[in-house]
Design a protein around this motif. Structure first.
Motif, PDB file in Angstrom:
ATOM      1  N   SER A  50       0.981  -1.200   0.096  1.00 22.09           N
ATOM      2  CA  SER A  50       0.111  -0.068   0.127  1.00 22.09           C
ATOM      3  C   SER A  50       0.919   1.217   0.014  1.00 22.09           C
ATOM      4  O   SER A  50       0.390   2.114  -0.757  1.00 22.09           O
ATOM      5  CB  SER A  50      -0.953  -0.180   1.163  1.00 22.09           C
ATOM      6  OG  SER A  50      -1.961  -1.060   1.246  1.00 22.09           O
ATOM      7  N   LEU A  51       1.918   1.319   0.578  1.00 23.03           N
ATOM      8  CA  LEU A  51       2.723   2.442   0.793  1.00 23.03           C
ATOM      9  C   LEU A  51       3.449   2.507  -0.474  1.00 23.03           C
ATOM     10  O   LEU A  51       3.754   3.873  -1.022  1.00 23.03           O
ATOM     11  CB  LEU A  51       3.650   2.277   2.119  1.00 23.03           C
ATOM     12  CG  LEU A  51       3.329   2.750   3.445  1.00 23.03           C
ATOM     13  CD1 LEU A  51       4.342   2.347   4.420  1.00 23.03           C
ATOM     14  CD2 LEU A  51       2.523   3.808   3.591  1.00 23.03           C
ATOM     15  N   LEU A  52       4.050   1.521  -1.203  1.00 23.19           N
ATOM     16  CA  LEU A  52       4.467   1.539  -2.447  1.00 23.19           C
ATOM     17  C   LEU A  52       3.785   2.039  -3.407  1.00 23.19           C
ATOM     18  O   LEU A  52       4.180   2.802  -4.306  1.00 23.19           O
ATOM     19  CB  LEU A  52       5.264   0.116  -2.823  1.00 23.19           C
ATOM     20  CG  LEU A  52       6.617  -0.261  -1.957  1.00 23.19           C
ATOM     21  CD1 LEU A  52       6.975  -1.272  -2.403  1.00 23.19           C
ATOM     22  CD2 LEU A  52       7.589   0.851  -2.318  1.00 23.19           C
ATOM     23  N   TYR A  53       2.515   1.554  -3.379  1.00 24.81           N
ATOM     24  CA  TYR A  53       1.301   2.053  -4.220  1.00 24.81           C
ATOM     25  C   TYR A  53       1.261   3.535  -4.293  1.00 24.81           C
ATOM     26  O   TYR A  53       1.221   4.362  -4.956  1.00 24.81           O
ATOM     27  CB  TYR A  53       0.130   1.118  -4.158  1.00 24.81           C
ATOM     28  CG  TYR A  53      -0.808   1.560  -5.261  1.00 24.81           C
ATOM     29  CD1 TYR A  53      -0.708   0.987  -6.434  1.00 24.81           C
ATOM     30  CD2 TYR A  53      -2.098   2.093  -5.167  1.00 24.81           C
ATOM     31  CE1 TYR A  53      -1.509   1.482  -7.673  1.00 24.81           C
ATOM     32  CE2 TYR A  53      -2.824   2.766  -6.114  1.00 24.81           C
ATOM     33  CZ  TYR A  53      -2.639   2.202  -7.158  1.00 24.81           C
ATOM     34  OH  TYR A  53      -3.528   2.404  -8.355  1.00 24.81           O
ATOM     35  N   ALA A  54       0.987   4.198  -2.900  1.00 24.98           N
ATOM     36  CA  ALA A  54       0.889   5.317  -2.607  1.00 24.98           C
ATOM     37  C   ALA A  54       1.973   6.343  -2.974  1.00 24.98           C
ATOM     38  O   ALA A  54       2.122   7.379  -3.729  1.00 24.98           O
ATOM     39  CB  ALA A  54       0.494   5.651  -1.213  1.00 24.98           C
ATOM     40  N   LEU A  55       3.309   5.589  -2.985  1.00 31.49           N
ATOM     41  CA  LEU A  55       4.426   6.342  -3.395  1.00 31.49           C
ATOM     42  C   LEU A  55       4.501   6.673  -4.930  1.00 31.49           C
ATOM     43  O   LEU A  55       4.837   7.434  -5.538  1.00 31.49           O
ATOM     44  CB  LEU A  55       5.625   5.764  -2.909  1.00 31.49           C
ATOM     45  CG  LEU A  55       7.060   6.394  -3.163  1.00 31.49           C
ATOM     46  CD1 LEU A  55       7.007   7.700  -2.502  1.00 31.49           C
ATOM     47  CD2 LEU A  55       8.231   5.467  -2.819  1.00 31.49           C
ATOM     48  N   GLY A  56       4.189   5.318  -5.723  1.00 32.83           N
ATOM     49  CA  GLY A  56       4.032   5.514  -7.005  1.00 32.83           C
ATOM     50  C   GLY A  56       3.086   6.215  -7.596  1.00 32.83           C
ATOM     51  O   GLY A  56       3.073   7.017  -8.822  1.00 32.83           O
ATOM     52  N   LEU A  57       1.828   6.453  -6.933  1.00 27.05           N
ATOM     53  CA  LEU A  57       0.882   7.545  -7.327  1.00 27.05           C
ATOM     54  C   LEU A  57       1.483   9.060  -7.204  1.00 27.05           C
ATOM     55  O   LEU A  57       1.149   9.924  -8.121  1.00 27.05           O
ATOM     56  CB  LEU A  57      -0.365   7.571  -6.535  1.00 27.05           C
ATOM     57  CG  LEU A  57      -1.348   6.368  -6.925  1.00 27.05           C
ATOM     58  CD1 LEU A  57      -2.416   6.349  -5.893  1.00 27.05           C
ATOM     59  CD2 LEU A  57      -1.683   6.358  -8.376  1.00 27.05           C
ATOM     60  N   LEU A  58       2.279   9.147  -6.409  1.00 29.72           N
ATOM     61  CA  LEU A  58       3.008  10.382  -6.176  1.00 29.72           C
ATOM     62  C   LEU A  58       4.037  10.672  -7.326  1.00 29.72           C
ATOM     63  O   LEU A  58       3.944  11.787  -7.991  1.00 29.72           O
ATOM     64  CB  LEU A  58       3.755  10.770  -4.936  1.00 29.72           C
ATOM     65  CG  LEU A  58       2.567  10.946  -3.766  1.00 29.72           C
ATOM     66  CD1 LEU A  58       3.510  10.952  -2.481  1.00 29.72           C
ATOM     67  CD2 LEU A  58       2.037  12.255  -3.849  1.00 29.72           C
ATOM     68  N   ASN A  59       4.728   9.919  -7.489  1.00 32.40           N
ATOM     69  CA  ASN A  59       6.183  10.015  -8.484  1.00 32.40           C
ATOM     70  C   ASN A  59       5.532   9.822  -9.887  1.00 32.40           C
ATOM     71  O   ASN A  59       6.346  10.597 -10.840  1.00 32.40           O
ATOM     72  CB  ASN A  59       7.249   9.117  -8.058  1.00 32.40           C
ATOM     73  CG  ASN A  59       7.626   9.379  -6.730  1.00 32.40           C
ATOM     74  OD1 ASN A  59       7.381  10.482  -6.548  1.00 32.40           O
ATOM     75  ND2 ASN A  59       8.203   8.422  -6.072  1.00 32.40           N
ATOM     76  N   PHE A  60       4.679   9.145 -10.281  1.00 26.70           N
ATOM     77  CA  PHE A  60       4.492   8.930 -11.674  1.00 26.70           C
ATOM     78  C   PHE A  60       3.357   9.577 -12.259  1.00 26.70           C
ATOM     79  O   PHE A  60       2.292   9.031 -12.308  1.00 26.70           O
ATOM     80  CB  PHE A  60       4.510   7.396 -11.971  1.00 26.70           C
ATOM     81  CG  PHE A  60       5.617   6.598 -11.609  1.00 26.70           C
ATOM     82  CD1 PHE A  60       6.828   6.621 -12.548  1.00 26.70           C
ATOM     83  CD2 PHE A  60       5.616   5.679 -10.775  1.00 26.70           C
ATOM     84  CE1 PHE A  60       7.890   6.147 -12.188  1.00 26.70           C
ATOM     85  CE2 PHE A  60       6.756   4.922 -10.325  1.00 26.70           C
ATOM     86  CZ  PHE A  60       7.964   5.239 -10.937  1.00 26.70           C
ATOM     87  N   SER A  61       3.486  10.725 -13.013  1.00 33.79           N
ATOM     88  CA  SER A  61       2.507  11.576 -13.534  1.00 33.79           C
ATOM     89  C   SER A  61       2.618  11.127 -14.911  1.00 33.79           C
ATOM     90  O   SER A  61       3.587  10.233 -15.503  1.00 33.79           O
ATOM     91  CB  SER A  61       2.718  13.197 -13.358  1.00 33.79           C
ATOM     92  OG  SER A  61       3.845  13.257 -13.928  1.00 33.79           O
ATOM     93  N   ALA A  62       1.730  11.573 -15.856  1.00 31.81           N
ATOM     94  CA  ALA A  62       1.670  11.330 -17.325  1.00 31.81           C
ATOM     95  C   ALA A  62       3.091  11.836 -17.887  1.00 31.81           C
ATOM     96  O   ALA A  62       3.604  11.092 -18.683  1.00 31.81           O
ATOM     97  CB  ALA A  62       0.551  12.054 -17.952  1.00 31.81           C
ATOM     98  N   VAL A  63       3.520  13.051 -17.588  1.00 32.70           N
ATOM     99  CA  VAL A  63       4.901  13.481 -18.213  1.00 32.70           C
ATOM    100  C   VAL A  63       5.986  12.697 -17.725  1.00 32.70           C
ATOM    101  O   VAL A  63       6.752  12.264 -18.588  1.00 32.70           O
ATOM    102  CB  VAL A  63       5.178  14.901 -17.811  1.00 32.70           C
ATOM    103  CG1 VAL A  63       6.310  15.401 -17.897  1.00 32.70           C
ATOM    104  CG2 VAL A  63       4.021  15.866 -18.079  1.00 32.70           C
TER     105      VAL A  63
END
Length: 90
Positions: A50-63
């Protein structure tokens, strides 16, 4: 707005599951938590994911994903050409 809400949800769930995994047997108000070894291990796995998924949502935008795709494509092209050169030398 929904991206921030889902990110917060996964962050809070990750913290809760990590807390259950670390503390183990405890009593919160009228609720007693006693997960045992397998429950603590499962809570640890769910919390970390869950923490890795939350971190991934922060770091990986479309750009960032587009830049990552371009970088990986260039690296694959370079590695294929160097592998071909190495095989030609043999």
């Amino acid at each position: 707005m929904t991206d921030l809400t889902s990110n917060s949800t996964f962050l809070i769930a990750g913290i809760v599951f990590i807390t259950i995994a670390v503390i183990g047997q405890s009593k919160l108000a009228f609720i007693e938590i006693n997960p045992g070894f397998f429950g603590r291990f499962l809570a640890l796995i769910i919390g970390i994911s869950s923490l890795l998924y939350a971190l991934g949502l922060l770091n990986f935008s479309a750009v960032n994903l587009d830049l990552l795709r371009t970088f990986l494509t260039e690296q694959i092209k370079q590695s294929i050409s160097s592998i071909n050169e190495l095989l030609q030398g043999l």
